[in-house]
Write a protein that holds these residues in place. Structure first.
Motif, mmCIF file in Angstrom:
data_model
loop_
_atom_site.group_PDB
_atom_site.id
_atom_site.type_symbol
_atom_site.label_atom_id
_atom_site.label_comp_id
_atom_site.label_asym_id
_atom_site.label_seq_id
_atom_site.Cartn_x
_atom_site.Cartn_y
_atom_site.Cartn_z
ATOM 1 N N LEU A 25 -17.564 -8.443 0.928
ATOM 2 C CA LEU A 25 -16.181 -8.669 0.288
ATOM 3 C C LEU A 25 -15.818 -8.616 -1.146
ATOM 4 N N ILE A 26 -17.079 -9.039 -1.966
ATOM 5 C CA ILE A 26 -16.969 -9.006 -3.139
ATOM 6 C C ILE A 26 -17.004 -7.415 -3.897
ATOM 7 N N LYS A 27 -17.812 -6.710 -3.198
ATOM 8 C CA LYS A 27 -17.812 -5.141 -3.353
ATOM 9 C C LYS A 27 -16.455 -4.608 -3.141
ATOM 10 N N LEU A 28 -15.868 -5.169 -1.925
ATOM 11 C CA LEU A 28 -14.523 -4.568 -1.508
ATOM 12 C C LEU A 28 -13.483 -4.765 -2.459
ATOM 13 N N LEU A 29 -13.547 -6.221 -3.135
ATOM 14 C CA LEU A 29 -12.744 -6.489 -4.002
ATOM 15 C C LEU A 29 -12.445 -5.607 -5.261
ATOM 16 N N ARG A 30 -13.819 -5.183 -5.855
ATOM 17 C CA ARG A 30 -13.898 -4.531 -7.141
ATOM 18 C C ARG A 30 -13.316 -3.095 -6.953
ATOM 19 N N PHE A 31 -13.237 -2.530 -5.762
ATOM 20 C CA PHE A 31 -12.768 -1.266 -5.588
ATOM 21 C C PHE A 31 -11.409 -1.296 -4.819
ATOM 22 N N TRP A 32 -10.595 -2.422 -4.965
ATOM 23 C CA TRP A 32 -9.392 -2.526 -4.180
ATOM 24 C C TRP A 32 -8.314 -1.898 -4.699
ATOM 25 N N ASP A 33 -7.496 -1.169 -4.315
ATOM 26 C CA ASP A 33 -6.391 -0.631 -4.750
ATOM 27 C C ASP A 33 -5.328 -1.441 -4.775
ATOM 28 N N ASP A 34 -4.778 -1.426 -6.058
ATOM 29 C CA ASP A 34 -3.362 -2.435 -6.514
ATOM 30 C C ASP A 34 -2.265 -1.962 -5.544
ATOM 31 N N SER A 35 -2.197 -0.907 -5.032
ATOM 32 C CA SER A 35 -1.104 -0.345 -4.095
ATOM 33 C C SER A 35 -1.322 -1.277 -2.832
ATOM 34 N N TYR A 36 -2.540 -1.685 -2.488
ATOM 35 C CA TYR A 36 -2.584 -2.280 -1.013
ATOM 36 C C TYR A 36 -2.429 -3.831 -1.096
ATOM 37 N N PRO A 37 -1.884 -4.676 -0.183
ATOM 38 C CA PRO A 37 -1.644 -6.223 -0.563
ATOM 39 C C PRO A 37 -3.045 -7.063 -0.628
ATOM 40 N N ILE A 38 -3.051 -7.516 -1.627
ATOM 41 C CA ILE A 38 -4.164 -8.377 -1.848
ATOM 42 C C ILE A 38 -4.451 -9.551 -0.644
#
Length: 348
Positions: free
Chosen positions: A3-16
């Motif tokens: 989950l933490i790794k996923l957050l680091r690469f999260w696309d800002d265009s996708y709803p957090i």
């Protein structure tokens, strides 16, 4: 954690919010709080300091309540070998990590007094036993104009052997800082401690084959210090230790009296699989294959990774399971073990 790794690469265009849905479905509160702590760091790095503080506070408040919880969590129950004191120290470290994040966010909000107070509490709970956390603490103190405090903490961390290269630079410009003296005092105390742990057990022989098909017998290695690392591809800490071992192997590359062998215990892997695995990790170790795990049984290996340091007379001087995540401590300690084994008096 994924989950933490996923957050680091999260696309800002996708709803957090989608990420938070995944977090809220996490199995344990500790996982959630670690995710909240990471989100606080990410949000703060993007200038969303108020949002960051909100989630940092959640992590800190949970950790404070959890500190004195009478029952072990599910994760803590899995650590059945740990004493209550060790569990408590683990909880304090978790709290310290969250407090440092809180301090960093408060500093960015220009709430320096609150940041300093949270930092002091982090120091109290961590006892400065984590080099990476010490780096953050010193950097935070400097950012809130507490330079003298930062230097004091750096000296204490150095005396504990918990100071990274970056942290040592904080003291580097002071002619009277006494870095070499502090470091030497630590090394001497560490050496004395390791001497107290030295064993004198005859090492069982093994005949194993390398990835090149060469037969290696421990009996033939007498006269040399032999470092053995028992590992498997499925063991994450084993693989995490590879870069650390790589530096120690390189350090002793020209020393003909020290050899390293990495005994692979995968039962379902072929030689080609292990070769490919090592290539993917960009390490060139002397790997020995033991699909039957006979050597691990003979050496009474109870967990992975396990390292053994055998002196020139064929006696086990040190045996240790587990992985120290502090790179500098790992390299320093293993090097000291090797030097002590080189001067072992096992037959005298």
């Amino acid at each position: 954690m994924h989950l933490i790794k996923l957050l680091r690469f999260w696309d800002d265009s996708y709803p957090i919010e989608k990420w938070f849905e995944l977090v809220d479905s996490a199995a344990t509160d500790l996982i959630k709080m670690n995710c909240y702590d990471e989100y606080a760091k990410v949000a703060s790095s993007k200038g969303n300091h108020e949002e960051a503080l909100k989630y940092s506070n959640l992590s800190v408040n949970w950790a404070k309540e959890h500190l004195n919880a009478p029952e072990r969590t599910y994760r803590e129950k899995c650590w059945y070998a740990l004493s209550d004191e060790e569990i408590q120290n683990s909880r304090k470290r978790e709290l310290a990590i969250f407090l440092v994040t809180q301090s960093e966010v408060l500093a960015k909000l220009d709430q320096k007094d609150k940041a300093y107070k949270a930092c002091q509490l982090a120091i109290e709970n961590s006892n400065l036993e984590d080099a990476r956390l010490n780096d953050r603490i010193v950097e935070l103190l400097i950012s809130i104009n507490r330079t003298d405090d930062a230097k004091d903490i750096a000296k204490i961390a150095l005396s504990k052997g918990k100071a990274s290269t970056n942290l040592k630079k904080v003291l580097g410009d002071e002619p009277d800082a006494g870095i070499d003296s502090i470091a030497n005092d630590y090394l001497l105390s560490k050496e004395d401690y390791l001497k107290s742990l030295m064993k004198n057990n005859i090492a069982p022989n093994f005949d194993l084959y390398s990835l090149d098909g060469e037969k290696v017998s421990l009996e033939d290695l007498k006269g040399k210090v032999v470092v053995l690392d028992f590992w498997a591809t499925w063991c994450a800490p084993c693989v995490m230790a590879f870069p650390y071992y790589k530096e120690v192997v390189e350090k002793y590359r020209d020393d003909e009296n020290v050899v390293f062998y990495f005994i692979n215990l995968d039962k379902d892997k072929e030689k080609e699989d292990i070769s490919s695995f090592m290539e993917s990790r960009k390490v060139d170790f002397n790997v020995l294959l033991d699909k039957e795990n006979d050597s691990s049984k003979d050496f009474a290996v109870s967990g992975l990774p396990t390292k053994m340091i055998i002196d020139k007379n064929g006696y086990i001087n040190f045996g240790e399971s587990g992985f120290k995540s502090d790179k500098e401590e790992f390299i320093q300690e293993l090097s000291l073990m090797i030097e002590l084994a080189k001067n072992s008096e096992s037959l005298k």
